[in-house]
Design a protein around this motif. Structure first.
Motif, short mmCIF file in Angstrom:
data_model
loop_
_atom_site.label_atom_id
_atom_site.label_comp_id
_atom_site.label_asym_id
_atom_site.label_seq_id
_atom_site.Cartn_x
_atom_site.Cartn_y
_atom_site.Cartn_z
N GLN A 1 15.13 27.57 -4.21
CA GLN A 1 15.51 26.19 -3.91
C GLN A 1 14.53 25.20 -4.55
O GLN A 1 14.94 24.18 -5.11
CB GLN A 1 15.58 25.98 -2.40
N ALA A 2 13.25 25.52 -4.46
CA ALA A 2 12.25 24.64 -5.08
C ALA A 2 12.48 24.58 -6.59
O ALA A 2 12.37 23.52 -7.22
CB ALA A 2 10.85 25.14 -4.76
N MET B 1 15.38 22.42 -7.35
CA MET B 1 15.02 21.02 -7.20
C MET B 1 14.30 20.51 -8.45
O MET B 1 14.55 19.40 -8.91
CB MET B 1 14.09 20.91 -5.98
N ARG B 2 13.45 21.37 -9.00
CA ARG B 2 12.77 20.96 -10.23
C ARG B 2 13.75 20.88 -11.39
O ARG B 2 13.61 20.04 -12.29
CB ARG B 2 11.63 21.92 -10.55
N LEU C 1 16.65 19.78 -11.23
CA LEU C 1 17.35 18.49 -11.14
C LEU C 1 16.59 17.38 -11.87
O LEU C 1 17.16 16.36 -12.20
CB LEU C 1 17.50 18.07 -9.66
N ASP C 2 15.31 17.60 -12.10
CA ASP C 2 14.49 16.64 -12.83
C ASP C 2 14.62 15.24 -12.21
O ASP C 2 15.01 14.28 -12.85
CB ASP C 2 14.91 16.60 -14.31
N LEU C 3 14.30 15.18 -10.90
CA LEU C 3 14.59 13.98 -10.10
C LEU C 3 13.86 12.73 -10.57
O LEU C 3 14.34 11.62 -10.38
CB LEU C 3 14.18 14.26 -8.65
N TYR C 4 12.70 12.92 -11.17
CA TYR C 4 11.90 11.73 -11.51
C TYR C 4 12.21 11.18 -12.89
O TYR C 4 11.61 10.21 -13.32
CB TYR C 4 10.40 12.08 -11.44
N LYS C 5 13.13 11.83 -13.57
CA LYS C 5 13.46 11.41 -14.93
C LYS C 5 14.08 10.01 -14.91
O LYS C 5 14.82 9.66 -13.99
CB LYS C 5 14.45 12.40 -15.53
N VAL C 6 13.81 9.20 -15.93
CA VAL C 6 14.49 7.92 -16.06
C VAL C 6 15.94 8.20 -16.40
O VAL C 6 16.23 8.90 -17.37
CB VAL C 6 13.87 7.05 -17.17
N PRO C 7 16.90 7.70 -15.59
CA PRO C 7 18.30 7.98 -15.89
C PRO C 7 18.71 7.29 -17.19
O PRO C 7 18.24 6.19 -17.49
CB PRO C 7 19.05 7.39 -14.71
N SER C 8 19.55 7.97 -17.96
CA SER C 8 19.96 7.36 -19.24
C SER C 8 21.26 6.60 -19.05
O SER C 8 22.04 6.90 -18.18
CB SER C 8 20.13 8.44 -20.28
#
Lengths: 154, 268, 382
Positions: free
Chosen positions: A140-141, A144-145, A147-154
């Motif tokens: 699960q961890a 979660m990584r 998903l690259d949650l902290y990426k600036v959405p394009s």
């Protein structure tokens, strides 16, 4: 008075709920160990003949990427279980493990634990379900990584 | 509803796309923001966006840390010392500080989510004796994306435990690799008397809250900072609705007991 | 005591003489719209309407009644909460700063003539949302408005004010009733006349200047009966359930998929709704870059960009956007503002190009909710 292997196993979150008898049996395969800061615990591809319950310190799981060096893929801290390649053939480590700081752990002998589990399926089930839970949490961890949650959405 | 002119008197580049601006009122100041609140920040002629306050409560200056992700935030990020921006606010709910004496305070920030938490860290440092354990857990994409890194040692010196982890790292990184909720696993705290303040991407907050709840922290003691499209900041425009909540008024800080059922519904 | 007016000409003339811009219903482009009236004869005398889901037609009446027709495409929010308004303008100063100023224009002083009780409730809903009494433009615009209610004697096929918690008439008034005068229209062989009550001191003062007659008890009784009968002739109903709980409990109902398959996401319902208040701001500059303005314009929750959050919309499906509209209107409005956002005027049904009917959808949700709670042994769906 220093804690015995049995004490350490009984105190570990990973083995919470295990019967005294099972803990006692496991403690015969266990020994306390220390990894000095900067030492390698095992290397990728090496023989997976044990696993560890980390009590204090930190272990980095890594892999060697040509041109990038030893890349750390995950860090394990106190309470974590190190190593599950010993569970199934070919008993080879998939990643390397490295202690960046002094780390205290209990190590359990893989062939001894496997023998115990074969003789006593109840213990086998207890241990297997605990390992599955660890694997699920790590999966699960990892997702979660992914998903690259902290990426600036394009 | 009219922005007050504020001059940029200090600027620090935090990461490649994130900057901290120190803003001082040209004339009339707005009220001091409580930790967790936000202002509407206006770039002349470009537009206005909600940005959380990242500095201590202060009527004489406002500190904002913002990441360039769109046209307006890009313009604000690029603002130079001397330039004048517009501010309205402060708006929204706050972190609810101080929390009861003797509590454990667990502060968890992911990415730019650490910015609105920094005033809470300052509060904890300022009133360190009030609390039992104080931990700040920080996650970011890569080591280069970590905010406020120069302050971590001061925080530690002030009696605050600081845990840092990144999603991916190169060989120069000596810290932890993994997700923020993993930092909770090894953390010592008394769940029943813990208050957790969490800010970051919504999915990160969900996983973090789940890890805290599994350790026994009551859902209402987990406070998350939610985000939706905000235009007015004053509950007049309708954009920031999340079910029954108008997040500019009833948020951004919401107890997880209220947030969980709402963030669990897709596209609410 | 109510009085009798045999013509509205003196009323319109007196309001205009007091400096009011009188706005009321009038026939234009095949519909009864709201526009500024110079004289009372611009009212839609002799016109009725035929209403249905996705349908609106004028029809000639047998009598000369002006108010025997229900809600048209517009509502009073057009005037109280204009579709586009300037919030402020800013000029760059020589020192690099800027100065912001609100537009100096005084809000127009309107008299609203012919406000239906459902729409009177809608005005009060807007007051609660947009802040009557606060120091803002809405409050300043709202403050000086003179309201003449026209009680409803002929509800339309799409009307449901009664089950929405209102009714076709306003009671005998006092200050704070929300209106200044209330008319009940009687149209028969004796012609058209109006039983009039005042709801405020301003209303009494104006009434005193008009050439009224005493209203005989049989006449006032007829007026009362006409309004009471209207309450029983509503074309539609909302379910008699706790709608807030119903909608909070049906967020994942299958019915949303059904309605989403029909909804065009055009936003008509939000434009004609007398309480939909959502807005967006637009920031602009001139070519020199030294002059900036901020404008407010109506926005619809059916627009994709309405829920935009760095990267994309939160509500990307039509299902979620229709659900947002309906659950807000009937459900979460209670949480946010302490009342329902729906007054039962039926405009959203009439002006929906595909004839989606808010009452039908809510009944369907109620049926699905009931079925699901029955399945669970009476436990609430979560």
């Amino acid at each position: 008075m220093t804690a015995t292997s049995y004490d350490l196993l009984a105190a570990s979150a990973f083995l919470t709920g295990l019967s005294e008898g099972h803990l006692r049996q496991l403690s015969y395969t266990a020994s306390r160990c220390v990894f000095r800061a900067g030492s390698r615990v095992f290397a990728e591809g090496g023989h997976a003949d044990r696993f560890w319950l980390i009590n204090a310190g930190r272990i980095d799981l890594d892999t060697h990427v040509p041109g990038r060096g030893d890349v750390v893929v995950e860090t394990l801290g106190p309470g974590a279980v190190l190593g599950w390649s010993w569970l199934f053939p070919p008993y080879r480590w998939h990643f390397g493990a490295f202690a960046p700081q002094t780390t205290f752990a209990v190590s359990l002998d893989a062939s001894g634990v496997r023998r115990l589990c074969e003789r006593d399926p109840a213990l086998g089930y207890q241990l297997t379900s605990r390992f599955v839970q660890v694997v699920v949490e790590r999966l699960q961890a990892t997702r979660m990584r992914l998903l690259d949650l902290y990426k600036v959405p394009s | 509803m009219m922005p007050l002119p504020y001059r940029v008197t200090g600027r620090r580049q935090e990461t490649s796309d994130t900057a901290t601006l120190i803003l001082e009122p040209v004339r009339q100041p707005m009220a001091a923001a409580r930790p967790g609140q936000f202002s509407m920040v206006y770039a002349f002629g470009v537009g206005e966006v909600p940005i959380s306050v990242s500095g201590p409560p202060d009527a004489d200056l406002v500190v904002h840390t913002l990441r360039a992700v769109g046209a307006v935030t890009r313009a604000l990020h690029d603002a130079r010392v001397g330039q004048v921006l517009g501010l309205r606010g402060p708006y929204g709910t706050d972190w609810g500080l101080p929390v009861p004496v003797g509590s454990d305070l667990v502060i968890v920030g992911g990415g730019i989510g650490l910015a609105p938490l920094r005033p809470a860290v300052y509060h904890a440092l300022d009133q360190r004796a009030r609390y039992r354990r104080v931990a700040v857990l920080i996650g970011a994409r890569t080591p280069d994306d970590l905010l406020f890194t120069k302050e971590y040692d001061d925080w530690r010196a002030g009696g605050v435990e600081v845990g840092v982890t990144v999603d991916r790292a190169d060989t120069t990184w000596a810290g932890r690799v993994g997700v923020v909720p993993d930092l909770i696993t090894g953390l010592e705290f008394a769940p029943e008397s813990t208050v957790a303040l969490v800010c970051g991407p919504e999915v990160m907050m969900r996983f973090t809250a789940r890890a805290l709840l599994r350790r026994g922290v009551p859902p209402a003691a987990v406070r998350v900072s939610l985000e939706r499209n905000m235009h007015c900041g004053t509950a007049l425009c309708g954009h920031c609705q999340l079910g029954p909540l108008l997040l500019c008024r009833d948020g951004p800080v919401v107890g997880y007991d209220r947030a969980q059922p709402l963030t669990g519904v897709k596209e609410l | 005591m109510p009085v009798l007016l045999t013509s509205l000409d003196p009323l319109v003339a007196a309001l205009r003489a007091d400096g009011y811009r009188v706005v009321g219903p009038t026939v234009r482009d095949g519909a009864i719209v709201l526009a500024e009236l110079d004289r009372a004869d611009m009212l839609p005398y002799g016109w009725g309407v035929r209403l249905g889901p996705g349908g609106y037609r004028l029809r000639e009446r047998d009598d000369r009644a002006a108010f025997a027709n229900s809600a048209g495409p517009q509502s009073w929010k057009q005037f109280l909460h204009p579709p586009r308004q300037q919030l402020w303008s800013a000029e760059r100063d020589s020192d690099g700063g800027f100065t912001v100023a609100e537009p100096a224009d005084e809000p127009p002083r309107y008299a609203f003539l012919g406000v239906r009780p459902c729409d009177l409730r809608a005005i009060s809903v807007l007051d609660h949302v947009l802040g009557a009494g606060a120091d803002n433009r809405y409050a300043r615009r709202r403050e000086g408005i003179f309201i003449v209610v026209a009680n409803c004697t002929e509800p339309g096929e799409t009307c449901f004010c009664v089950s929405a918690g209102g009714g076709p008439g306003v009671g005998p008034g006092h200050d704070g009733a929300g209106y200044d005068l209330a008319l009940t229209e009687l149209a028969d062989d004796d012609g058209v006349r109006y039983v009039v009550d005042a709801g405020s001191e301003d209303g009494w003062r104006l009434l005193d200047r008009l050439p009224y007659e005493a209203a005989e008890p049989p006449t006032t009784a007829r007026a009362r009966d006409a309004v009471a009968r209207a309450a029983d002739r509503m074309g539609r109903t909302l379910p008699a359930a706790d709608l807030r709980a119903l909608l909070a409990g049906t967020l994942e109902a299958a019915r949303w998929d059904d309605v989403a398959a029909r909804c065009l996401s055009c936003g008509n319902c939000t434009m004609v709704c007398p309480t939909c208040f959502c807005t967006s701001v637009e920031d602009t500059t001139d070519l020199t870059g030294d002059h900036a303005e901020r404008w407010l314009r109506w926005e619809s929750c059916f627009d994709l960009d309405f829920s935009y959050l760095h990267g994309g919309p939160v509500r990307s499906s039509r299902r979620s956007r229709y659900r947002q509209w309906l659950t807000h209107k009937l459900g979460t409005w209670h949480d946010q503002f302490g009342e329902s956002g729906c007054v039962g005027c039926g405009r959203c049904i009439v002006w929906c190009p595909v004839g989606i009917d808010i009452t039908e959808e809510t009944h369907a949700l109620a049926a699905e909710y009931e079925a699901s709670t029955d399945d669970r042994g009476g436990g609430a769906q979560r």
